[in-house]
Design a protein around this motif. Structure first.
Motif, PDB file in Angstrom:
ATOM      1  N   GLU A  56       1.012  -1.175  -0.100  1.00 25.36           N
ATOM      2  CA  GLU A  56      -0.127   0.084  -0.111  1.00 25.36           C
ATOM      3  C   GLU A  56       0.992   1.189   0.030  1.00 25.36           C
ATOM      4  OE1 GLU A  56      -1.832  -3.282   2.511  1.00 25.36           O
ATOM      5  OE2 GLU A  56      -0.335  -2.295   2.323  1.00 25.36           O
ATOM      6  N   SER A  57       0.720   2.432  -0.344  1.00 25.58           N
ATOM      7  CA  SER A  57       1.332   3.792  -0.316  1.00 25.58           C
ATOM      8  C   SER A  57       0.162   4.575  -0.583  1.00 25.58           C
ATOM      9  CB  SER A  57       2.047   3.793  -1.759  1.00 25.58           C
ATOM     10  OG  SER A  57       1.410   3.321  -2.884  1.00 25.58           O
ATOM     11  N   GLY A  58       0.662   6.061  -0.225  1.00 23.56           N
ATOM     12  CA  GLY A  58       0.145   7.118  -0.625  1.00 23.56           C
ATOM     13  C   GLY A  58      -0.676   8.108   0.629  1.00 23.56           C
ATOM     14  N   GLY A  59      -0.683   7.106   2.058  1.00 25.54           N
ATOM     15  CA  GLY A  59      -1.343   7.824   3.274  1.00 25.54           C
ATOM     16  C   GLY A  59      -0.053   8.972   3.328  1.00 25.54           C
ATOM     17  N   GLY A  60      -0.361   9.750   4.064  1.00 25.65           N
ATOM     18  CA  GLY A  60       0.492  10.670   4.347  1.00 25.65           C
ATOM     19  C   GLY A  60      -0.511  11.825   5.325  1.00 25.65           C
ATOM     20  N   GLU A  71     -11.894  11.191  11.736  1.00 22.80           N
ATOM     21  CA  GLU A  71     -12.684   9.656  12.564  1.00 22.80           C
ATOM     22  C   GLU A  71     -11.193   8.975  11.213  1.00 22.80           C
ATOM     23  OE1 GLU A  71     -14.491  12.575  12.534  1.00 22.80           O
ATOM     24  OE2 GLU A  71     -16.300  12.084  11.997  1.00 22.80           O
ATOM     25  N   ASP A  72     -11.645   9.669  10.265  1.00 28.44           N
ATOM     26  CA  ASP A  72     -10.829   8.358   8.390  1.00 28.44           C
ATOM     27  C   ASP A  72      -9.516   8.259   9.882  1.00 28.44           C
ATOM     28  OD1 ASP A  72     -12.382  10.770   6.194  1.00 28.44           O
ATOM     29  OD2 ASP A  72     -13.272   8.613   6.773  1.00 28.44           O
ATOM     30  N   THR A  73      -8.809   8.690  10.670  1.00 31.35           N
ATOM     31  CA  THR A  73      -7.016   8.549  10.519  1.00 31.35           C
ATOM     32  C   THR A  73      -7.479   7.262  10.954  1.00 31.35           C
ATOM     33  OG1 THR A  73      -6.789  10.658  11.649  1.00 31.35           O
ATOM     34  CG2 THR A  73      -5.493   9.472  12.170  1.00 31.35           C
ATOM     35  N   ALA A  74      -6.413   6.988  10.999  1.00 30.79           N
ATOM     36  CA  ALA A  74      -5.680   5.606  10.743  1.00 30.79           C
ATOM     37  C   ALA A  74      -4.660   4.343   9.359  1.00 30.79           C
ATOM     38  CB  ALA A  74      -7.154   4.252  10.115  1.00 30.79           C
ATOM     39  N   LEU A  75      -4.526   3.078  10.106  1.00 31.63           N
ATOM     40  CA  LEU A  75      -3.375   2.465   9.373  1.00 31.63           C
ATOM     41  C   LEU A  75      -4.628   2.064   8.200  1.00 31.63           C
ATOM     42  CD1 LEU A  75      -0.532   1.790   8.951  1.00 31.63           C
ATOM     43  CD2 LEU A  75      -1.330  -0.047   9.850  1.00 31.63           C
ATOM     44  N   TYR A  76      -4.623   1.971   6.633  1.00 32.98           N
ATOM     45  CA  TYR A  76      -4.790   1.440   5.904  1.00 32.98           C
ATOM     46  C   TYR A  76      -3.686   0.313   5.151  1.00 32.98           C
ATOM     47  CZ  TYR A  76      -8.581   5.348   6.423  1.00 32.98           C
ATOM     48  OH  TYR A  76      -9.549   6.438   6.608  1.00 32.98           O
ATOM     49  N   PHE A  77      -5.181  -0.896   4.606  1.00 29.64           N
ATOM     50  CA  PHE A  77      -4.551  -1.968   4.179  1.00 29.64           C
ATOM     51  C   PHE A  77      -5.604  -2.612   3.470  1.00 29.64           C
ATOM     52  CE2 PHE A  77      -1.571  -3.460   7.941  1.00 29.64           C
ATOM     53  CZ  PHE A  77      -2.673  -2.604   9.100  1.00 29.64           C
ATOM     54  N   CYS A  78      -4.777  -3.213   2.146  1.00 24.49           N
ATOM     55  CA  CYS A  78      -5.588  -4.417   1.310  1.00 24.49           C
ATOM     56  C   CYS A  78      -5.125  -4.738   1.380  1.00 24.49           C
ATOM     57  CB  CYS A  78      -5.438  -3.795   0.008  1.00 24.49           C
ATOM     58  SG  CYS A  78      -3.410  -3.468  -0.785  1.00 24.49           S
ATOM     59  N   ALA A  79      -6.072  -5.853   1.007  1.00 26.83           N
ATOM     60  CA  ALA A  79      -6.229  -7.171   0.979  1.00 26.83           C
ATOM     61  C   ALA A  79      -7.349  -8.271  -0.541  1.00 26.83           C
ATOM     62  CB  ALA A  79      -6.939  -7.691   2.014  1.00 26.83           C
ATOM     63  N   THR A  80      -6.428  -9.618  -0.393  1.00 29.67           N
ATOM     64  CA  THR A  80      -7.454 -10.216  -1.361  1.00 29.67           C
ATOM     65  C   THR A  80      -8.116 -11.549  -0.977  1.00 29.67           C
ATOM     66  OG1 THR A  80      -5.740 -11.621  -1.957  1.00 29.67           O
ATOM     67  CG2 THR A  80      -5.260  -9.997  -2.771  1.00 29.67           C
ATOM     68  N   THR A 131      -0.944   1.097   4.990  1.00 25.38           N
ATOM     69  CA  THR A 131      -0.061   2.968   4.950  1.00 25.38           C
ATOM     70  C   THR A 131      -0.912   3.958   5.396  1.00 25.38           C
ATOM     71  OG1 THR A 131       0.176   4.847   3.194  1.00 25.38           O
ATOM     72  CG2 THR A 131      -1.309   3.592   3.210  1.00 25.38           C
ATOM     73  N   GLN A 132      -0.616   4.259   5.929  1.00 27.73           N
ATOM     74  CA  GLN A 132      -1.194   5.733   7.088  1.00 27.73           C
ATOM     75  C   GLN A 132      -1.388   6.743   6.816  1.00 27.73           C
ATOM     76  OE1 GLN A 132      -1.508   5.540  11.024  1.00 27.73           O
ATOM     77  NE2 GLN A 132      -2.476   6.743  11.058  1.00 27.73           N
ATOM     78  N   VAL A 133      -2.608   6.954   7.501  1.00 27.34           N
ATOM     79  CA  VAL A 133      -3.573   8.073   7.024  1.00 27.34           C
ATOM     80  C   VAL A 133      -4.334   8.991   8.157  1.00 27.34           C
ATOM     81  CG1 VAL A 133      -5.300   9.080   5.736  1.00 27.34           C
ATOM     82  CG2 VAL A 133      -4.224   7.314   4.472  1.00 27.34           C
ATOM     83  N   THR A 134      -3.630  10.719   8.825  1.00 28.38           N
ATOM     84  CA  THR A 134      -3.495  11.181   9.620  1.00 28.38           C
ATOM     85  C   THR A 134      -4.648  12.873   9.008  1.00 28.38           C
ATOM     86  OG1 THR A 134      -1.793  10.682  10.586  1.00 28.38           O
ATOM     87  CG2 THR A 134      -2.742  12.634  10.827  1.00 28.38           C
TER      88      THR A 134
END
Length: 126
Positions: free
Chosen positions: A6-10, A92-101, A120-123
């Motif tokens: 995952e990428s693109g967080g920030g 409240e969207d602040t979280a660690l985001y994952f993708c999965a199959t 990827t971390q989103v803050t």
């Protein structure tokens, strides 16, 4: 080697946008249902919240209520990538985001998914 990244967080201000990417190596994403999940920081021992899912062809997408109308899941099978476009971000969207199959249909439960990235971390903070 099978891998999801995952990428693109920030860090983004409330109301802002981010585009997350989930890229696979070692296998073809086009064969799988792809889910996006998140875990709020500093919250121990909880399941990852399923927020979006897309079918292999991209014909159908599913969203949890809290992100409907703000997040969009898109896949680019030629690039072996799935994106999560996030608009109108809230604290409240602040979280660690994952993708999965998953091989068979979208599912809300994270235990039903097979391969996972590291997140990827989103803050969201102003």
């Amino acid at each position: 080697q099978v891998q999801l990244v995952e990428s693109g967080g920030g860090l983004v201000q409330p109301g802002g946008s981010l585009r997350l990417s989930c890229t696979a190596s070692g296998f073809h994403l086009k064969d799988y249902y792809i889910g996006w999940f998140r875990v709020p920081n500093q919250v121990p021992n909880i399941n990852r919240e399923g927020i979006a899912c897309i079918t292999p062809t991209g014909a159908s997408t599913f969203y949890t209520d809290s992100v409907k109308g703000r997040f969009t899941i898109i896949r680019d099978n030629e690039k072996n990538t799935v994106h999560l476009q996030m608009e109108g971000l809230r604290p409240e969207d602040t979280a660690l985001y994952f993708c999965a199959t998953r091989q068979f249909r979208c599912h809300r439960d994270d235990r039903e998914y097979d391969y996972w990235g590291r997140g990827t971390q989103v803050t969201v903070s102003g």
